[in-house]
Design a protein around this motif. Structure first.
Motif, PDB file in Angstrom:
ATOM      1  N   GLY A 161       0.799  -1.227   0.000  1.00 41.97           N
ATOM      2  CA  GLY A 161       0.000   0.000   0.000  1.00 41.97           C
ATOM      3  C   GLY A 161       0.827   1.271   0.000  1.00 41.97           C
ATOM      4  O   GLY A 161       0.308   2.351   0.276  1.00 41.97           O
ATOM      5  N   ILE A 162       2.120   1.151  -0.329  1.00 37.40           N
ATOM      6  CA  ILE A 162       2.991   2.322  -0.429  1.00 37.40           C
ATOM      7  C   ILE A 162       2.987   2.809  -1.878  1.00 37.40           C
ATOM      8  O   ILE A 162       2.997   2.002  -2.814  1.00 37.40           O
ATOM      9  N   TYR A 163       2.973   4.133  -2.050  1.00 38.42           N
ATOM     10  CA  TYR A 163       2.915   4.715  -3.389  1.00 38.42           C
ATOM     11  C   TYR A 163       4.182   5.517  -3.695  1.00 38.42           C
ATOM     12  O   TYR A 163       4.758   6.157  -2.812  1.00 38.42           O
ATOM     13  N   GLY A 164       4.582   5.465  -4.952  1.00 38.11           N
ATOM     14  CA  GLY A 164       5.616   6.347  -5.474  1.00 38.11           C
ATOM     15  C   GLY A 164       5.019   7.145  -6.610  1.00 38.11           C
ATOM     16  O   GLY A 164       4.320   6.591  -7.467  1.00 38.11           O
ATOM     17  N   VAL A 165       5.249   8.456  -6.621  1.00 37.41           N
ATOM     18  CA  VAL A 165       4.667   9.342  -7.633  1.00 37.41           C
ATOM     19  C   VAL A 165       5.787   9.923  -8.490  1.00 37.41           C
ATOM     20  O   VAL A 165       6.753  10.492  -7.973  1.00 37.41           O
ATOM     21  N   TYR A 166       5.648   9.799  -9.812  1.00 39.15           N
ATOM     22  CA  TYR A 166       6.696  10.222 -10.737  1.00 39.15           C
ATOM     23  C   TYR A 166       6.077  10.879 -11.971  1.00 39.15           C
ATOM     24  O   TYR A 166       4.912  10.653 -12.283  1.00 39.15           O
ATOM     25  N   THR A 167       6.880  11.671 -12.660  1.00 41.68           N
ATOM     26  CA  THR A 167       6.532  12.132 -14.001  1.00 41.68           C
ATOM     27  C   THR A 167       7.703  11.830 -14.924  1.00 41.68           C
ATOM     28  O   THR A 167       8.862  11.793 -14.496  1.00 41.68           O
ATOM     29  N   VAL A 168       7.379  11.588 -16.191  1.00 42.92           N
ATOM     30  CA  VAL A 168       8.431  11.342 -17.173  1.00 42.92           C
ATOM     31  C   VAL A 168       9.111  12.664 -17.491  1.00 42.92           C
ATOM     32  O   VAL A 168       8.457  13.650 -17.822  1.00 42.92           O
TER      33      VAL A 168
END
Length: 211
Positions: A161-168
């Motif tokens: 339930g851990i999230y990582g948020v990224y953009t290209v």
């Protein structure tokens, strides 16, 4: 003629008045046609349950609204620019939900499909594969892609339930502080200086006039 532009679609499906109370689950709003499709057969029911549960977890984790879209727009593609039917609208962006077994190929495949279907993806990893490993694999495939995908949002959820948020950004993923910062990156430069917390989802929709 019906306006099927991205701005019109986002405005239409984030209008809360179109949703029946029984189709609202906390901050998750489900289109009636999406509900109807889930009742046609077991396969559609399984797909719906998987995406709905992912949307619910995401909404609760990020404290944001998620609008689950219909299968199409009156027989036409919802996202005209990519001739596709994304799963949802989140923070004014067309986002797909993807589930990956956790192998390098399964995760890479989700990105390859996602960039052709939406403005971002949420990849849920089924096994113990850590987020950092998934990012390494995704950076590898981004480095080989011919077409640029700058600004494409990639959110990875591990099986804890851990999230990582990224953009290209160029040929690799850049980590973001939050979902808000990822979305904000696609806004006009003068709007980026607005203090955090002062821009809501409806305001982001308004920004489509300038993007």
């Amino acid at each position: 003629m019906c306006d099927n532009s991205k701005k019109a679609i986002i405005t239409k499906y984030t209008d809360k008045s179109r949703y029946k109370p029984e189709h609202i689950f906390g901050d998750v709003y489900v289109d009636k046609d999406r509900i109807a499709l889930s009742k046609t057969n077991d396969e559609e029911k399984e797909i719906f349950n998987r995406e709905f549960n992912a949307a619910k977890r995401f909404s609760e984790h990020f404290n944001c609204e998620v609008f689950l879209l219909p299968p199409d727009e009156n027989g036409h593609a919802i996202y005209v620019d990519k001739h596709s039917n994304p799963d949802s609208i989140i923070h004014g962006r067309l986002i797909d939900f993807k589930k990956a077994k956790g192998t390098d190929r399964s995760i890479i495949k989700k990105l390859e499909r996602g960039v052709s279907q939406a403005e971002g993806i949420i990849i849920t990893i089924e096994n113990e594969t850590p987020i950092y490993k998934a990012v390494q694999w995704l950076n590898g495939v981004l480095n080989t892609m011919t077409n640029p995908h700058d600004g494409f949002i990639v959110i990875i959820e591990d099986n804890k339930g851990i999230y990582g948020v990224y953009t290209v950004n160029g040929k690799r993923l850049s980590i973001e502080e939050s979902l808000f910062s990822a979305t904000r990156r696609l806004s006009p430069p003068d709007i980026k200086n607005i203090p955090p917390g002062t821009m809501n989802c409806q305001y982001l929709i308004f920004l489509e006039d300038f993007i």
